[in-house]
Write a protein that holds these residues in place. Structure first.
Motif, mmCIF file in Angstrom:
data_model
loop_
_atom_site.group_PDB
_atom_site.id
_atom_site.type_symbol
_atom_site.label_atom_id
_atom_site.label_comp_id
_atom_site.label_asym_id
_atom_site.label_seq_id
_atom_site.Cartn_x
_atom_site.Cartn_y
_atom_site.Cartn_z
ATOM 1 N N TRP A 227 0.856 -1.169 0.000
ATOM 2 C CA TRP A 227 0.000 0.000 0.000
ATOM 3 C C TRP A 227 0.901 1.231 0.000
ATOM 4 C CZ3 TRP A 227 -5.050 -0.069 -0.814
ATOM 5 C CH2 TRP A 227 -5.757 -1.229 -0.531
ATOM 6 N N GLN B 189 -10.868 1.511 -0.035
ATOM 7 C CA GLN B 189 -9.714 0.772 -0.536
ATOM 8 C C GLN B 189 -9.872 -0.714 -0.218
ATOM 9 O OE1 GLN B 189 -7.794 3.611 1.903
ATOM 10 N NE2 GLN B 189 -6.117 3.786 0.448
ATOM 11 N N ARG C 176 -9.745 -10.572 -3.425
ATOM 12 C CA ARG C 176 -9.333 -10.233 -4.793
ATOM 13 C C ARG C 176 -8.604 -8.887 -4.773
ATOM 14 N NH1 ARG C 176 -14.652 -10.903 -5.174
ATOM 15 N NH2 ARG C 176 -14.976 -8.800 -5.917
ATOM 16 N N PRO C 177 -7.362 -8.861 -5.286
ATOM 17 C CA PRO C 177 -6.612 -7.604 -5.291
ATOM 18 C C PRO C 177 -6.788 -6.816 -6.584
ATOM 19 C CG PRO C 177 -5.170 -9.384 -5.916
ATOM 20 C CD PRO C 177 -6.531 -10.000 -5.633
ATOM 21 N N LYS C 178 -6.614 -5.520 -6.470
ATOM 22 C CA LYS C 178 -6.433 -4.659 -7.634
ATOM 23 C C LYS C 178 -5.091 -3.975 -7.405
ATOM 24 C CE LYS C 178 -8.271 -0.937 -10.414
ATOM 25 N NZ LYS C 178 -9.297 0.095 -10.542
ATOM 26 N N ILE C 179 -4.154 -4.241 -8.303
ATOM 27 C CA ILE C 179 -2.787 -3.766 -8.163
ATOM 28 C C ILE C 179 -2.451 -2.901 -9.367
ATOM 29 C CG2 ILE C 179 -0.369 -4.489 -8.002
ATOM 30 C CD1 ILE C 179 -1.466 -7.197 -6.881
ATOM 31 N N SER C 180 -1.764 -1.811 -9.126
ATOM 32 C CA SER C 180 -1.293 -0.953 -10.203
ATOM 33 C C SER C 180 0.208 -0.757 -10.000
ATOM 34 C CB SER C 180 -2.019 0.390 -10.182
ATOM 35 O OG SER C 180 -1.518 1.232 -11.201
ATOM 36 N N LEU D 192 -0.780 -1.513 -4.114
ATOM 37 C CA LEU D 192 -2.138 -2.029 -3.959
ATOM 38 C C LEU D 192 -3.095 -0.850 -4.105
ATOM 39 C CD1 LEU D 192 -1.518 -4.297 -0.838
ATOM 40 C CD2 LEU D 192 -1.829 -5.037 -3.196
ATOM 41 N N LYS D 193 -4.121 -1.021 -4.914
ATOM 42 C CA LYS D 193 -5.105 0.042 -5.120
ATOM 43 C C LYS D 193 -6.367 -0.216 -4.313
ATOM 44 C CE LYS D 193 -2.726 2.652 -7.664
ATOM 45 N NZ LYS D 193 -2.228 3.889 -7.095
ATOM 46 N N ASN D 194 -6.862 -1.442 -4.375
ATOM 47 C CA ASN D 194 -7.958 -1.834 -3.500
ATOM 48 C C ASN D 194 -8.028 -3.341 -3.420
ATOM 49 O OD1 ASN D 194 -9.808 -2.899 -5.486
ATOM 50 N ND2 ASN D 194 -10.383 -0.810 -6.002
ATOM 51 N N MET D 195 -8.724 -3.797 -2.416
ATOM 52 C CA MET D 195 -8.897 -5.232 -2.167
ATOM 53 C C MET D 195 -10.357 -5.471 -1.831
ATOM 54 S SD MET D 195 -6.051 -6.922 -2.318
ATOM 55 C CE MET D 195 -4.451 -7.299 -1.690
ATOM 56 N N THR D 196 -10.889 -6.557 -2.356
ATOM 57 C CA THR D 196 -12.255 -6.952 -2.023
ATOM 58 C C THR D 196 -12.199 -8.280 -1.293
ATOM 59 O OG1 THR D 196 -13.134 -5.804 -3.960
ATOM 60 C CG2 THR D 196 -14.546 -7.481 -2.936
#
Length: 169
Positions: free
Chosen positions: A10, A63, A89-93, A97-101
């Motif tokens: 993060w 986030q 489930r990650p969202k990575i850029s 880390l951009k957000n996680m669900t």
């Protein structure tokens, strides 16, 4: 946390991590579901100096999103029950880390609500993933250890006592 050949994390300016709890679906579940989530957030917050969370009212501002879903129809396949209590489930850029669900199922395949301990320990474990721990521990003493199955072929995490973060976690 390591991911492939990179270290992902993060952004330090992300804290406190804005966290949305799916109140709409939570309203149909026992009261201890929300209490267990808040307890898990507090354990991470109180155990690691730089980690903090802020509950936000809108999913679009979050986030970390904690949601509840019904079990999918295909949980039974070939006479086997293939089931996990929750997953992340990650969202990575790039390396950030951009957000996680974090998704938790409302009930087990028998239609029973998760116990307060099972829910708490699962959310605590999944928050570890949401914080960037992408893998699992090999030590049964660690929260990030993944239990594989029980006699009913359910994939479960922590049906016993309330768990706490280890030094390895």
């Amino acid at each position: 946390a390591p991911s492939d050949a990179n270290i992902i994390r993060w952004n330090k300016d992300s804290f406190p991590l804005k966290t949305y709890i799916d109140e709409k679906n939570l309203a149909n579940l026992p009261d201890y579901y929300k209490e267990s989530i808040l307890r898990a957030l507090n354990q991470w917050d109180n155990s690691v100096d730089f980690i903090s969370f802020e509950i936000v009212p809108k999913k679009s501002h979050a986030q970390i999103i904690i949601e509840f879903k019904n079990l999918p129809e295909d949980v039974f396949d070939g006479g086997m029950c293939k089931y996990v209590v929750g997953y992340t489930r990650p969202k990575i850029s790039g390396r950030k880390l951009k957000n996680m669900t974090v998704t938790v199922y409302n009930a087990n395949p028998k239609g029973e609500y998760l116990s307060d301990k099972e829910l708490y320990n699962t959310v605590l474990h999944e928050l570890g993933h949401a914080l960037g721990i992408m893998g699992h521990s090999y030590s049964t003493d660690d929260l990030m250890y993944l239990q594989t199955h029980d006699k009913d072929n359910f994939f479960v995490q922590y049906r016993g006592d309330f768990h706490y973060l280890s030094g390895s976690d």
